[in-house]
Each structure stands twice: as C-alpha cells, then as structure tokens.
Scaffold this motif. Sequence first.
Motif, PDB file in Angstrom:
ATOM      1  N   ALA A  95       0.834  -1.202   0.000  1.00 58.35           N
ATOM      2  CA  ALA A  95       0.000   0.000   0.000  1.00 58.35           C
ATOM      3  C   ALA A  95       0.870   1.253   0.000  1.00 58.35           C
ATOM      4  O   ALA A  95       1.905   1.299   0.682  1.00 58.35           O
ATOM      5  CB  ALA A  95      -0.923  -0.008   1.213  1.00 58.35           C
ATOM      6  N   ASP A  96       0.468   2.267  -0.770  1.00 59.36           N
ATOM      7  CA  ASP A  96       1.230   3.516  -0.803  1.00 59.36           C
ATOM      8  C   ASP A  96       1.197   4.230   0.540  1.00 59.36           C
ATOM      9  O   ASP A  96       2.168   4.876   0.937  1.00 59.36           O
ATOM     10  CB  ASP A  96       0.664   4.449  -1.877  1.00 59.36           C
ATOM     11  CG  ASP A  96       1.167   4.090  -3.271  1.00 59.36           C
ATOM     12  OD1 ASP A  96       1.814   3.033  -3.410  1.00 59.36           O
ATOM     13  OD2 ASP A  96       0.898   4.856  -4.214  1.00 59.36           O
ATOM     14  N   ALA A 100      -1.349  -2.165   5.766  1.00 63.01           N
ATOM     15  CA  ALA A 100      -2.514  -3.033   5.637  1.00 63.01           C
ATOM     16  C   ALA A 100      -2.513  -4.077   6.746  1.00 63.01           C
ATOM     17  O   ALA A 100      -1.478  -4.631   7.094  1.00 63.01           O
ATOM     18  CB  ALA A 100      -2.506  -3.717   4.277  1.00 63.01           C
ATOM     19  N   ASP A 115      -8.826  -1.066   2.781  1.00 57.98           N
ATOM     20  CA  ASP A 115      -7.504  -0.665   2.279  1.00 57.98           C
ATOM     21  C   ASP A 115      -7.512  -0.658   0.751  1.00 57.98           C
ATOM     22  O   ASP A 115      -6.703  -1.296   0.098  1.00 57.98           O
ATOM     23  CB  ASP A 115      -6.388  -1.566   2.820  1.00 57.98           C
ATOM     24  CG  ASP A 115      -6.406  -2.957   2.199  1.00 57.98           C
ATOM     25  OD1 ASP A 115      -7.494  -3.400   1.800  1.00 57.98           O
ATOM     26  OD2 ASP A 115      -5.343  -3.581   2.098  1.00 57.98           O
ATOM     27  N   ASN A 116      -8.446   0.080   0.193  1.00 56.70           N
ATOM     28  CA  ASN A 116      -8.599   0.103  -1.253  1.00 56.70           C
ATOM     29  C   ASN A 116      -7.913   1.297  -1.895  1.00 56.70           C
ATOM     30  O   ASN A 116      -8.269   1.723  -2.999  1.00 56.70           O
ATOM     31  CB  ASN A 116     -10.087   0.078  -1.616  1.00 56.70           C
ATOM     32  CG  ASN A 116     -10.713  -1.249  -1.231  1.00 56.70           C
ATOM     33  OD1 ASN A 116     -10.192  -2.305  -1.566  1.00 56.70           O
ATOM     34  ND2 ASN A 116     -11.803  -1.196  -0.500  1.00 56.70           N
ATOM     35  N   GLN A 119      -2.041   0.814  -4.563  1.00 60.28           N
ATOM     36  CA  GLN A 119      -1.173  -0.304  -4.205  1.00 60.28           C
ATOM     37  C   GLN A 119      -0.148  -0.543  -5.304  1.00 60.28           C
ATOM     38  O   GLN A 119      -0.353  -0.170  -6.461  1.00 60.28           O
ATOM     39  CB  GLN A 119      -1.997  -1.603  -4.055  1.00 60.28           C
ATOM     40  CG  GLN A 119      -3.255  -1.495  -3.242  1.00 60.28           C
ATOM     41  CD  GLN A 119      -3.090  -1.978  -1.824  1.00 60.28           C
ATOM     42  OE1 GLN A 119      -2.239  -2.813  -1.558  1.00 60.28           O
ATOM     43  NE2 GLN A 119      -3.906  -1.460  -0.929  1.00 60.28           N
ATOM     44  N   GLU A 143      -5.256   1.619  -7.795  1.00 51.97           N
ATOM     45  CA  GLU A 143      -6.246   1.198  -6.805  1.00 51.97           C
ATOM     46  C   GLU A 143      -6.781  -0.174  -7.180  1.00 51.97           C
ATOM     47  O   GLU A 143      -6.948  -0.485  -8.361  1.00 51.97           O
ATOM     48  CB  GLU A 143      -7.386   2.212  -6.732  1.00 51.97           C
ATOM     49  CG  GLU A 143      -6.958   3.570  -6.217  1.00 51.97           C
ATOM     50  CD  GLU A 143      -8.129   4.525  -6.081  1.00 51.97           C
ATOM     51  OE1 GLU A 143      -9.251   4.148  -6.482  1.00 51.97           O
ATOM     52  OE2 GLU A 143      -7.920   5.643  -5.575  1.00 51.97           O
TER      53      GLU A 143
END
Length: 456
Positions: A95-96, A100, A115-116, A119, A143
């Motif tokens: 994840a940026d 997560a 956590d959408n 990535q 995403e």
Amino acid sequence: MRSFPATLLLAFGLLAFGLLTQWESLHAQSNTDWPAFRGSGGRGVAEGFPVRTTWNADPAAGALDGVLWQTEVPGLGHSSPVIFGDQLFLITAIADEGSAELEIAAGGKPTAADDNGRQQWVVLCYDKTSGKELWRQTLRTGEPRATRHAKATHANTSVCVDGRHVVAFLGSEGLYCYDMEGKLLWQRDLGVIDISKYGIGWGYASSPAIHNDRIALVCDDPTNPFVAVLNLQTGEEIWRAARTSDCERSWGTPLIHATDDATQVVVNGWPWIVSYDLESGKERWRLEGGGDNPIPTPFEANGWIYITNAHGAKSPIYVVRPDARGNLSADESAASKDAVVWSVERGGSYLSTPVVYGDYLYLGNSNGVVRCFHAKSGEKIYEERLGRAAGIVASLVAADGKIYCASENGNVYVLRAGPEFDILAINPMSEPVLATPALSEGVLYIRTTRRLIAIQ
C-alpha cells in the motif's frame, strides 16, 4: 551443398521442442523444485531429504533455533513460496499509505477490508540458499479493481514456474509472464474478476497452472464465471468455457492432470465440480459439489483425483478416477459408479487443501481439527484437535514421515505420519501463517504475515 527439405527441418525443430518440454516437465517433478502452489502436481509432498521436526522462529520464545535465514517481506500477501532451482518467488501488495492489516481470528465474518487505496503489486525473487533478494518487478500500480475480505489480501495467489517462464495471475489486476531474470515477456488484462458473496468482494485466490505450453486459469466471478486456457509463449487465449450454470464462485487452483489418453483440467466448484479437456475445453465429467464456498485445490494421488470442499450443508470428500466421463452424480450406470472410488458427505476441509501421504489422507480445518482417512478405502481413522486457536488456513504439506500444519495462531504443528494422532512438535513462528509452506532439498520455506523464513 544439399539443403535439408523444409519438412525435415520442421520435424527436427518439433522433436527438439518436444525433448526440451519433456526435460522441463521432468525437472519440474524433481525433489528440489516446488514449481507451483503446493509443489509438483499440487500434491504438497516432497521426499528424498530429511526435514527438521523442531525449531524456534520466535525471538520472544528464546534463542532462534533451526532458522537458516529470514527476511522481512514488504506489504501484505498470502502468496505461497514457489521454488525453481535456487530461485524462490512470492507476490505481495504494498500500500502507498498506511500499513494493511489482517483480521486474524477464529471463524469469520463477511467483512470487507478498508484498504482500497493505491497499491503496488510486486513479484519478488529471492536466492533460496541465502534469502538475498535477486530481483523484483512491479506488476501493476493503482487502486484495487475489487475489494478483499478482512482476512484475505490483495495478493493471495502464487506464481507458477516452468524453468523459463514465471506466470503471475492476480485476477482483476491482470496476468503477467516474466522470464527467470525478471524480464516481462507479455501481459493480459482479463477484466474485473470480483469473487464476491453477500455483496462483498472476498479477494481473488486461484493460482495459475502450467502444463507444457498451456496455462489454465479459473475466473469464477459470480456475474461471469469462466475457465480459460492460454498459450504460455504468447498469452493468446486458446479456449474459454462459461460456468454460469456450473459455479457461483470458487477460489481453488485448477489441477492439470495428464494420462496416456488425455490431459484434463479439474476445477473445484459449487454446485458442480467439472473436468475439461485441456486442448479443446470440452467437458469430460462433472460431479455435484457440496460446500458452497469451494476453496481447496484438487490434486492427484494414487493415480486418482482427490477433491474436497465445505461450508453449508455438506463437507464432502470425493476420489475420482481420471478416466471418468459424463455426469457422475446423475448417471446410475456401473461405469459411472465405478468412476468414484470412494466418497463421504461430511469430513472435508473448508479452506485448507488436504495431503495424501503414504496410505492416509490428512485434512486440516479452520477450527483446529485434523482428520485422517485411509486414502484408498475412505475409512475414517481419527478426528482430533490440534490445540487452542489452532486454525488451519494454509494447506498441509508432508515430507520425511511428517505432516506439517501451519496455523494462524503463529505455530507450525508437526504430526507423525500414520494412523495414530501424534503431535511431534509445536514450533513458534512469531506471526500468523496463512500461506502454504514450500519444501526444497530438506528446507521448509514459510511465509508468515510479515516474514519469509527458511527452516533447515
């Protein structure tokens, strides 16, 4: 100088390609490689080397013991280790922003993870002898195109390797083929594949399977379920079989099983388990399933095909002869009845794929219960509980007279193979283990939620 006729040159070329393909197939079956999810043929078994029984990979439990090496794995993923030669492969989603998390608990609720955001989906290649990272390639950045369950990840699938190609399939995030040095050969977008239930995407989890120059993929999105076979060299689609009336959703990896007369692709599913001809896509046989969330992967042992699923009214185990044909549930003929070697309606596993080792079939369950059946007769041998919170999500693997059961409570339970329930060791890993371990040359490679650990 006389030139060879074109037909003769073509014949030599085809012979050379056939010999190379046969060598790669034999090499992929060696004791040193673990070339796909659950190793060669999806069996989960490796022989020929002693494998450690007791170890400690948890610094909080005392001095580390038996750890050859360990390394932090960035991001989050249930992708299991895959090994070819000295190279080990994993997939992860990074994840940026933020870290997560997983919901680790017994049972499960239909809860989507939050956590959408953006990535990076990354394939990592390590040296299996040292843990040194050899290369990494970003498959996709963006995403997620589908949500995941709070206990799943955006990188659940494992790669599949044949010695020249590394194939990664992430469902909605695409299909990718690299060479062994990390060079992208081709990629394909198969669209959004949202494996959902209760209006929530639970995450894609069906790893690809390779046989010679073919790749098999299961894409059982409830809105448009299908199975496809593609050309390994080019990514060109060879055939696609719609499963709208056959399967509402599934997460299992396809089994490609070759015999003298044909090669078939067996796909777990609900309400139907179906076998397709690898070359044509035509249906060979079907069997009515039981569990309405089919997750375990079909596999071969004793020359038969073993299939289980659970959740809902039934938790069946089926053992099917590879030469089966037709509807095995509706056909009352002697041939159809003979095609099912044995079956039980209750006793199968929900999340974890079982293993056949020696004369016995072993199954692990998310409630910590382990069951053992005689692999050839179906006789139930035992049903015992491993321990408190010993939920088995990872699939079982076997070697050196032992069954390895990785648990989400952070332990790996080692059972003595045989008809008696005997826990030889409970080995702490420090973190939950939901990915399936790999075995190569007597070393266990275990991915926890945060690390990759080699146990020698």
